[in-house]
Design an enzyme around this catalytic site. Structure first.
Site: not given
Length: 246
Positions: A94, A73, A76-77, A81, A98, A87
């Site tokens: 995401d 998690d 991917d962030g 960035r 969760d 997107t």
């Protein structure tokens, strides 16, 4: 004039959204679905699904797969960035991942700890209601992202969403607490020291995460109420009475 402009703007936005839904999909200039953060998101879904498959009889395997899904998690962030591939689809993917994984884990905990089933149901309801209301309020207010929270609106939410380390700490600790409680449901793991230590260390942060969810839900309710008031004002309605001004 101001009312007409506001009404025209609101109607224009609604019509534009409706047009997008009514028209067939266009050929995309770039394939959003194959962006690196979204590929990581699909991997998270696969790992989470596999962890649920092993949840009943293989706690260590489930714990490992679920933990890797949570750790991705943050990854991917980072790629979103660094590669400029953030997107709306990825953000929704995401959040849905969760919500679904946490809900499934809490459902299992409610089954193995029936005496605390009401607490589990309450946590699921709070999690879903808080994030749905926050996402809806963010979209309806024209915010570019649900993570864009002005400090004047809420200092707590601003710190929570603007600082990636704080966000990861609370989210991962929240999941780790639930996972620790899950492991303690198995007699052979109940004799181990590390699930107890993990549960004790993460319990305060898990509680803090629930407090943040309550704050998020309350603030979202205020945003939606303000939007309603502005819409009624644009229509020339008196708040509460439902009558037009003379």
């Amino acid at each position: 004039m101001a009312k007409a402009a506001a009404g025209s703007k609101a109607n224009g936005g609604t019509q534009q959204q409706q047009t997008r839904l009514d028209t067939p999909p266009r050929q995309l200039e770039e394939n959003i679905f194959l962006f690196v953060p979204n590929l990581i998101g699909y991997t998270r879904v696969i790992l989470a699904a596999a962890s649920l498959y092993f949840m009943k009889q293989h706690p260590i395997t489930c714990f490992t797969l679920y933990s890797f899904s949570c750790l991705l998690d943050a990854l991917d962030g980072y790629f979103a960035r660094s590669l400029n591939q953030a997107t709306k689809f990825g953000a929704v993917l995401d959040m849905v991942t969760d919500r679904c994984t946490t809900s499934c884990l809490l459902c299992f905990l409610a089954a193995v700890y029936p005496q605390f089933a009401v607490i589990g149901m309450g946590l699921i309801s709070l999690d879903l209601a808080s994030h749905y209301m926050h996402m809806y309020a963010s979209l309806d207010s024209g915010s570019k992202s649900h993570k864009s929270v002005d400090q004047k609106r809420s200092k707590i939410l601003n710190l929570y969403y603007s600082n990636n380390k704080v966000l990861f700490l609370f989210c991962f600790s929240n999941e780790l607490f639930f996972l620790s409680v899950y492991l303690l449901a198995f007699p052979r793991l109940r004799e181990q020291w590390w699930p107890w230590v993990a549960a004790v260390l993460t319990a305060p942060l898990c509680f803090g995460k629930q407090v943040i969810s309550v704050v998020q839900m309350v603030k979202a309710a205020h945003v939606l109420a303000e939007i309603d008031v502005e819409a009624r004002r644009a229509q020339g309605l008196v708040g509460g009475a439902g009558k037009r001004r003379d």
